[in-house]
Write an enzyme that holds these catalytic residues in place. Structure first.
Site, PDB file in Angstrom:
ATOM      1  N   TRP A   1      37.931  48.664  35.546  1.00  0.00           N
ATOM      2  CA  TRP A   1      38.785  47.678  34.869  1.00  0.00           C
ATOM      3  C   TRP A   1      38.328  47.395  33.448  1.00  0.00           C
ATOM      4  O   TRP A   1      39.148  47.173  32.560  1.00  0.00           O
ATOM      5  CB  TRP A   1      38.921  46.391  35.691  1.00  0.00           C
TER       6      TRP A   1
ATOM      7  N   ASP B   1      37.093  38.695  31.810  1.00  0.00           N
ATOM      8  CA  ASP B   1      38.129  38.957  32.797  1.00  0.00           C
ATOM      9  C   ASP B   1      37.502  38.624  34.148  1.00  0.00           C
ATOM     10  O   ASP B   1      36.611  39.331  34.616  1.00  0.00           O
ATOM     11  CB  ASP B   1      38.532  40.444  32.729  1.00  0.00           C
TER      12      ASP B   1
ATOM     13  N   LYS C   1      44.076  38.148  43.510  1.00  0.00           N
ATOM     14  CA  LYS C   1      42.880  38.465  44.286  1.00  0.00           C
ATOM     15  C   LYS C   1      42.309  37.226  44.974  1.00  0.00           C
ATOM     16  O   LYS C   1      42.099  37.242  46.167  1.00  0.00           O
ATOM     17  CB  LYS C   1      41.861  39.188  43.423  1.00  0.00           C
TER      18      LYS C   1
HETATM   19  C1  LIG Z   1      42.997  44.108  39.583  1.00  0.00           C
HETATM   20  C2  LIG Z   1      42.352  43.859  38.279  1.00  0.00           C
HETATM   21  C3  LIG Z   1      43.047  43.944  37.052  1.00  0.00           C
HETATM   22  C4  LIG Z   1      44.501  44.378  36.966  1.00  0.00           C
HETATM   23  O1  LIG Z   1      45.315  43.297  36.851  1.00  0.00           O
HETATM   24  P1  LIG Z   1      46.902  43.358  36.805  1.00  0.00           P
HETATM   25  O2  LIG Z   1      47.281  41.941  37.075  1.00  0.00           O
HETATM   26  O3  LIG Z   1      47.374  44.323  37.842  1.00  0.00           O
HETATM   27  O4  LIG Z   1      47.277  43.787  35.436  1.00  0.00           O
HETATM   28  C5  LIG Z   1      42.365  43.625  35.902  1.00  0.00           C
HETATM   29  N1  LIG Z   1      41.071  43.245  35.923  1.00  0.00           N
HETATM   30  C6  LIG Z   1      40.377  43.168  37.071  1.00  0.00           C
HETATM   31  C7  LIG Z   1      38.951  42.758  37.051  1.00  0.00           C
HETATM   32  C8  LIG Z   1      41.002  43.472  38.272  1.00  0.00           C
HETATM   33  O5  LIG Z   1      40.304  43.392  39.425  1.00  0.00           O
END
Ligand SMILES: *Cc1c(COP(=O)(O)O)cnc(C)c1O
Length: 366
Positions: free
Chosen positions: A106, A176, A200
């Site tokens: 990611w 993030d 998540k």
């Molecule tokens: C799943 C994930 C993403 C992707 O996010 P989207 O909402 O599908 O764009 C980005 N960063 C992390 C750390 C993730 O686990």
């Protein structure tokens, strides 16, 4: 098709949601207790929705102990949209190129997307270890003029997590936290910005939480398309265009669950610690028969990526667990193997069942 058991959902995302939240959501699709109308037909201009956004922000603020120096926005486009909007809003002159920690799938995606907007630097690259370890952030050599340092607090695919550690103090820090947001306490004051999509740990897909320090907003250049400018969402209280009413509703239910049923982020963190200890402990008893992707100090409490060292065995394990109603255990398509995601709503009991399944599979097949 028989109904599968939601509490045995170990998916990497969208992830499991608490049983009580699913029950309330089911009722709200029929009729919201507060309005008598289906949540799916509620106007985003209604008093009910305005109050809901207020409550969601307040609950997040209280759970995180977030100071008034930060604004909260609920946005769409997932974390992937944030990958692009962050450099558009916060990089550029007079700053030096933003710096990215490239620690896994990611963060690589985030870096690549930012590179399309501005030239960015890679402050650290974990490719040499196949993304099985992480750096110490405070020891990275970062140009103090850099626009910001971006990193992914939990690498969802590889199962690597930074955990609580010192951060560089001379540069704006942006994280993030999509896959570990609200999984335990976090020292929010360290960050200029934190973002996390809901799917998540906090709800269904469709909404992304952005916490941003007011001081950072002053950098935003004029002339960005309004929908890509963070100030638009903040000024309009996350109601600039039609927001994802349903996703924000479920996120609010999850925030109440964290507050009332779990008792806050310290308690949530302790539960997540126990779950992770249980599963890594079980895997370690298998010795060389199992390979855990992440090296010990960096093992994620949210995503446990492992392999029995053989594709067929890994597939057989997923099938074996499936016979016990367990789902979502396939590894991410980029690295294969097995991944057990232990998001907030995965209970200790479900984790214990998974451990038992691993032991039974090992006894039979290894
Ligand atoms: C799943 C994930 C993403 C992707 O996010 P989207 O909402 O599908 O764009 C980005 N960063 C992390 C750390 C993730 O686990």
């Amino acid at each position: 098709m028989t109904t599968r058991r939601n509490e045995l959902n170990f998916s990497g995302g969208p992830g499991a949601l608490p049983a009580t939240v699913l029950e309330q959501t089911q009722r709200a699709i029929e009729a919201l207790p507060e309005t008598g109308l289906s949540v799916l037909g509620m106007s985003h201009r209604s008093e009910w929705f305005l109050a809901l956004v207020d409550e969601a922000s307040r609950n997040l603020r209280n759970l995180l102990g977030l100071s008034e120096d930060y604004e909260i926005a609920f946005m769409q486009g997932g974390s992937s949209l944030q990958f692009a909007t962050i450099p558009m809003n916060f990089a550029g002159l007079p700053f030096a190129p933003p710096q990215y920690v490239s620690s896994g799938y990611w963060s690589r995606r985030a870096t690549a997307e930012a590179q399309r907007v501005y030239q960015c630097g890679v402050a650290w690259d974990g490719a040499h270890s196949h993304h099985s370890e992480l750096p110490e952030l405070a020891k990275l050599d970062i140009d103090p003029r850099a626009a910001y340092l971006h990193y992914v607090s939990n690498e969802t695919v590889e199962g690597l997590q930074f955990g609580a550690q010192e951060a560089p103090s001379n540069v704006a820090l942006i994280a993030d936290m999509s896959s570990d947001f609200l999984s335990g306490t976090v020292d929010t004051d360290r960050y200029s910005m934190i973002y996390a999509h809901a799917q998540k740990n906090l709800g269904p897909s469709g909404v992304t939480v952005v916490l941003v320090k007011r001081a950072l907003l002053e950098r935003i250049p004029d002339g960005l398309p309004a929908i890509l400018d963070y100030r638009t969402h903040i000024t309009h209280h996350s109601n600039y265009n039609t927001p994802p009413v349903f996703a924000i509703y479920v996120l609010t239910l999850v925030s109440r669950w964290l507050r009332d049923d779990i008792g806050g982020l310290r308690a949530m963190g302790a539960i997540n610690e126990r779950k992770a200890a249980m599963i890594y402990g079980t895997l370690e008893t298998l010795g060389d028969a199992v390979r855990i992707h992440a090296k010990a100090p960096w093992r994620s409490r949210m995503n446990v990526a492992f392999s029995f060292g053989d594709e067929q065995l890994d597939r057989d394990f997923v099938e074996f667990a499936g016979e016990r109603q367990m789902t979502g255990l396939e590894g991410h398509r980029s690295i294969g193997g097995i991944r057990a995601s232990l998001y907030n709503a995965v209970t200790e009991q479900a984790t214990a069942s998974l451990c038992e399944t691993i032991r039974d599979f090992a006894a039979k097949r290894l």
